[in-house]
Design an enzyme around this catalytic site. Structure first.
Site, mmCIF file in Angstrom:
data_model
loop_
_atom_site.group_PDB
_atom_site.id
_atom_site.type_symbol
_atom_site.label_atom_id
_atom_site.label_comp_id
_atom_site.label_asym_id
_atom_site.label_seq_id
_atom_site.Cartn_x
_atom_site.Cartn_y
_atom_site.Cartn_z
ATOM 1 N N SER A 297 7.012 -5.624 10.796
ATOM 2 C CA SER A 297 8.374 -5.877 11.282
ATOM 3 C C SER A 297 8.644 -7.372 11.427
ATOM 4 O O SER A 297 9.748 -7.841 11.143
ATOM 5 C CB SER A 297 8.573 -5.203 12.643
ATOM 6 N N GLU B 299 11.477 -0.155 4.668
ATOM 7 C CA GLU B 299 12.586 -1.124 4.506
ATOM 8 C C GLU B 299 13.091 -1.619 5.868
ATOM 9 O O GLU B 299 14.284 -1.855 6.059
ATOM 10 C CB GLU B 299 13.723 -0.441 3.727
#
Ligand SMILES: Cc1cc2nc3c(=O)[nH]c(=O)nc-3n(C[C@H](O)[C@H](O)[C@H](O)COP(=O)(O)OP(=O)(O)OC[C@H]3O[C@@H](n4cnc5c(N)ncnc54)[C@H](O)[C@@H]3O)c2cc1C
Length: 381
Positions: free
Chosen positions: A130, A363
């Site tokens: 992240s 994603e």
């Protein structure tokens, strides 16, 4: 309909036909085997689905983001795994299209568009997910080339790609300002494919580690300038997140269509059709899918229309997380309504529920997307 709308409808018709005639007979097999579907990659290439965002001058289809989303949605309606192939090809290509020199574009793009080459996008690392600015893969300039060392993980197409779009730091510790993109060709000494992940969902997509050891990459294979990688990555993700949303919408619609067809058909018990509880669940599913679809195409349209000052990043993030949360809820409810039957592989909703879970994660996780939205709201005047 104007010309652009007609073009988009042509893409929808093509993708729907391929999904119905070619993908549908393979979807459950691809999931069961967990193997990359080379046959579908070939078909998608032939139809131009793997060069949608490549400019015409390099042999691509040069479509807009809305058409890209339409193709993804139609395929995901039947098979979310192979819809990811369409997305990843675009994600791997976009940094080159957006930031590459003409020389690099000439080297890479025609091989993808005309010679059916595949590409992947290598950002995530074991210690950097992240927090993408913390990539540790290092690229050091030594004369006329860079030496790249690092380890990437969870890379879609990692084991099947001809080209690797790799993000590394050229200035360790500088975070976003130190990130630079490179294109590395398969077969380059020092590039090896590590473990292939055995996943619960999106199983027909190839996900691997990519190991980079003392790889020599000429300066000409750098994407744009040094430290331009963060900008290329962000612009790429803004364009791909609506397509991930479209993948989720297609998947959710596929689950609802199957459920309705089953309940109305011979296999469905009359009590289900007549149950107010079930009817309310069906209505909620239909409404949520329509809401997700509207958000996905609104964010795609913002990019296509290049409206200045619109918070594109926020809408892309919204469409990715809202649509994939809807897909998770719709597929879970579809399994719930089918009860024990829904848990078996005799019904595609079982596969669709596993696929939806994965879409909430890749994603950029849905938690991170919420952070993007909140930060944009709090930053705005
Ligand atoms: C099937 C699949 C395919 C993928 N394909 C690719 C690919 O092609 N290329 C590529 O580069 N990557 C790819 N990925 C990687 C994917 O993008 C990452 O898994 C994702 O970004 C999350 O990173 P992580 O797994 O390291 O989780 P972490 O970053 O370790 O996060 C773990 C958990 O903590 C949460 N979290 C982290 N930070 C925060 C925060 N600040 N606030 C709140 N919550 C937080 C996350 O939401 C998550 O739930 C793929 C992943 C999957 C599952």
């Amino acid at each position: 309909m104007n010309d652009i709308e007609q073009q988009r409808e042509r893409w929808r018709t093509k993708a729907r036909e391929v999904a119905k005639n070619v993908v549908a007979p393979r979807a459950s097999e691809i999931d069961a085997e967990g193997e990359f579907a080379w046959d579908l990659a070939e078909v998608y290439s032939n139809y131009g689905f793997l060069s949608l965002l490549i400019p015409k001058e390099y042999g691509g289809m040069d479509t807009d983001i809305t058409s890209f989303c339409i193709v993804v949605e139609e395929i995901a309606n039947i098979c979310a795994s192979s819809a990811l192939l369409v997305i990843v090809q675009a994600v791997g290509t976009m940094p080159v299209v957006l930031g590459g020199t003409s020389e690099l574009k000439e080297k890479v793009l025609p091989r993808l568009a005309r010679e059916k080459g595949l590409i992947c996008f290598c950002l995530t690392e074991p210690e950097s997910g992240s927090d993408a600015a913390s990539v540790r893969t290092k690229a050091e300039l030594k004369g006329d080339h860079y030496v790249i060392n690092g380890r990437k993980c969870f890379i879609t197409n990692g084991g099947v790609a001809d080209f690797y779009t790799v993000f590394a730091t050229t200035q360790p510790g500088k975070r976003t300002e130190g990130i630079t993109g490179f294109v590395i060709e398969k077969g380059t000494p020092g590039l090896t494919v590590g473990k292939t992940e055995e996943k619960m969902g999106i199983r027909g997509s190839n996900t691997t580690e990519v190991i980079l050891e003392d790889i020599k990459v000429p300066i000409s294979q750098r994407i744009g300038d040094e430290s331009g990688g963060w900008w290329q990555m962000m612009r790429t993700l803004n364009r791909s997140r609506p397509a991930i949303g479209a993948q989720a919408v297609g998947l959710a619609q596929g689950a609802l269509d199957y459920l309705v067809h089953f309940i109305k058909g011979k296999g469905g018990a009359k009590e289900k059709k007549d149950s107010l509880g079930v009817q309310c669940m069906l209505a909620d599913m239909a409404v949520e899918i329509e809401a997700a679809r509207a958000l996905v195409y609104k964010s795609a349209n913002m990019i296509d229309e290049k409206v200045k000052g619109t918070p594109v990043q926020m809408f892309s993030a919204m469409s990715k997380y809202f649509a994939s949360d809807v897909a998770m809820k719709v597929t879970t409810d579809a399994v719930q309504i089918l009860q024990w039957q829904g848990l078996t592989r005799n019904h595609p909703v079982e596969r669709m529920m596993r696929d939806a879970k994965v879409i909430q994660i890749f994603e950029g996780t849905n938690q991170i997307q919420r952070m993007v939205v909140a930060h944009t709201l709090l930053k705005s005047k």
